[in-house]
Design an enzyme around this catalytic site. Structure first.
Site, short mmCIF file in Angstrom:
data_model
loop_
_atom_site.label_atom_id
_atom_site.label_comp_id
_atom_site.label_asym_id
_atom_site.label_seq_id
_atom_site.Cartn_x
_atom_site.Cartn_y
_atom_site.Cartn_z
N ASN A 1 0.84 -1.20 0.00
CA ASN A 1 0.00 0.00 0.00
C ASN A 1 0.88 1.25 0.00
O ASN A 1 2.10 1.16 -0.04
CB ASN A 1 -0.96 -0.03 1.20
CG ASN A 1 -0.19 -0.12 2.51
OD1 ASN A 1 0.63 0.72 2.80
ND2 ASN A 1 -0.44 -1.19 3.27
N ILE B 1 -1.66 -7.80 14.11
CA ILE B 1 -0.56 -7.62 15.07
C ILE B 1 -1.04 -6.90 16.32
O ILE B 1 -0.84 -7.35 17.45
CB ILE B 1 0.60 -6.84 14.39
CG1 ILE B 1 1.08 -7.61 13.16
CG2 ILE B 1 1.73 -6.61 15.38
CD1 ILE B 1 2.04 -6.84 12.27
N LYS C 1 -10.57 -4.54 18.76
CA LYS C 1 -9.17 -4.97 18.95
C LYS C 1 -8.71 -4.79 20.39
O LYS C 1 -7.55 -5.00 20.70
CB LYS C 1 -8.26 -4.17 18.00
CG LYS C 1 -8.60 -4.35 16.52
CD LYS C 1 -7.52 -3.77 15.61
CE LYS C 1 -7.95 -3.82 14.16
NZ LYS C 1 -6.81 -3.88 13.24
N ASP D 1 -3.62 -6.65 4.92
CA ASP D 1 -4.51 -7.57 5.63
C ASP D 1 -4.51 -8.99 5.07
O ASP D 1 -4.73 -9.94 5.80
CB ASP D 1 -5.95 -7.01 5.60
CG ASP D 1 -6.07 -5.77 6.48
OD1 ASP D 1 -5.45 -5.76 7.55
OD2 ASP D 1 -6.77 -4.82 6.07
#
Ligand code: C5P
Length: 404
Positions: free
Chosen positions: A211, A310, A345, A280
């Site tokens: 990216n 992560i 998360k 991803d």
């Protein structure tokens, strides 16, 4: 807040209505223990007379590069060597342009070129001039060269306009100056691990998925955290950025590599900051040889496998869990998506930014963010990533350790 005791400050005053505030600035710098010598441009002298600064600083004011009498008293090279730091306030658009170009066509610009002292600017100009791409490019050039910019602030201007371009108030300049040259050691003795940049997933020996992340935000945070006293490990994907002084850098390429390095660093850190734009999904199979277009298929199906998350892994730890900060780069419904990630998360804090906003995002030197934790949301105005990083480090230290 530490003081400016025994600091020799060369105060450059350039042309602008804010020059009158710099008379007070001389006093405020002296209050903190600095000795101040003033250099005025020709423009500045149209607004305030040198005598004012001479009386306040207790030293002759320097105005001319080619004045034999002034040169005999203290030559411009001597003056450049005398300074522990050069502060230009107000810094006009013209001064910024001349410094960015490396001109030496008057005393102030010559001194800046001849001195190795840190250079700090407090810009002041009309809002349209500040916003002009030329001025913004000059600000970025100077910043990339290590020049610190304090402000400008926003509000109503002498010309009647409203917007960014007001010089900061003298007390604010002094506080930010002290913070720039000797940042408060809010992370003294703390260990911080930061992921930055993109990851890269090989398709075959020559191709990859990745990216546009430049790593600038993560690197700026690493630098600010180090300057705030932390021991920093920076886990960097493939980026073209120099390692900030004092930072331990671990270079990685794939998400798996970053995952391993981050887990290792997280075992020994107090704060984990995930600024990386992790890929991803990765190809389920990496071709051993270059995939050839002559193989007969006009289309092919790329099988992808999900990469480990992560930051979620580290935030989900039951032992050895640091204070965990994530980033959310979004293109729509920024707050909603960021809040979702914070909860999903199990992060302690998330820093959200709208990457579709031309004021920031990938590759830009600037960014505008919202800091979100369980109980509050705080919008930080658009600023250079280096400046934002200092603010973020202050906020993170405060939330993680209550400022201690
Ligand atoms: O990709 P996403 O928007 O979910 O990223 C949000 C946060 O999670 C960021 O801090 C990013 O660094 C982190 N992240 C991660 N590992 C992933 C995906 C994202 O650490 N595989």
């Amino acid at each position: 807040m530490s003081s400016l005791a025994d600091k020799r400050i060369l105060l450059g005053v350039s042309g602008g209505i804010a020059a009158y505030k710099s008379a007070d600035l001389v006093r405020r710098l002296q209050d903190r223990g600095a000795s101040v010598r003033v250099v005025m441009t020709a423009g500045a002298q149209e607004f305030v007379r040198p005598l004012t600064f001479q009386a306040l600083s207790g030293n002759p004011v320097h105005t001319d590069l080619l004045d034999p009498a002034a040169e005999a008293a203290m030559g411009h090279i001597e003056l450049a060597k005398w300074a522990d730091l050069i502060l230009i306030a107000p810094a006009s658009a013209s001064v910024m342009a001349r410094l960015a170009a490396g001109m030496a066509d008057d005393l102030l610009s010559t001194l800046c070129l001849a001195s190795e002292a840190p250079l700090i600017l407090a810009p002041a100009m009309n809002q349209a001039m500040w916003r002009h791409p030329a001025t913004q490019a000059n600000a970025q050039t100077l910043n990339a060269r290590g020049v610190s910019l304090l402000g400008p602030g926003a509000g109503s201007q002498a010309c009647g306009d409203i917007g960014p371009g007001r010089m900061l108030e003298p007390l604010d300049i002094v506080a930010r100056l002290i913070d720039t040259i000797a940042p408060e050691q809010v992370l003294k003795g703390k260990r911080v691990a930061i992921t930055a940049g993109p990851t890269r997933e090989a398709l075959d020996p020559v191709r990859y998925l990745s990216n546009h992340s430049s790593g600038k935000m993560g690197f700026a945070i690493a630098e600010a955290a180090t300057r705030a006293g932390a021991e920093v490990t920076l886990i960097a994907g493939p980026v073209r950025l120099a390692t900030p002084a004092g930072v331990t850098r671990v270079d990685v390429v794939s998400t798996d590599d970053m995952h391993r390095a981050a887990n290792e660093a997280a075992d020994h850190c107090d704060i984990f900051i995930a600024a990386a734009a992790v890929v991803d999904f990765r190809p389920a199979r990496v071709a051993a040889q270059k995939i050839k277009k002559e193989d007969g298929n006009d289309t092919d199906v790329l099988q992808l496998t999900k990469n480990p998350d992560i930051v979620a892994d580290i935030a989900g730890r039951s032992a050895l869990r640091p204070f965990v900060v994530g980033f959310a780069a979004e293109t729509e419904k920024v707050l909603e998506h960021a809040r979702g990630k914070l909860q999903r998360k199990h992060l302690d804090m998330i820093i959200a930014n709208d990457v579709s906003n031309p004021e920031g995002g990938f590759n830009s030197d600037r960014n505008q963010v919202i800091v979100i934790d369980g109980s509050s949301e705080q919008t930080l105005p658009a600023a250079l990533k280096t400046e934002l990083a200092k603010q973020l480090v202050g906020i993170i230290a405060e939330r993680a350790f209550g400022g201690h």
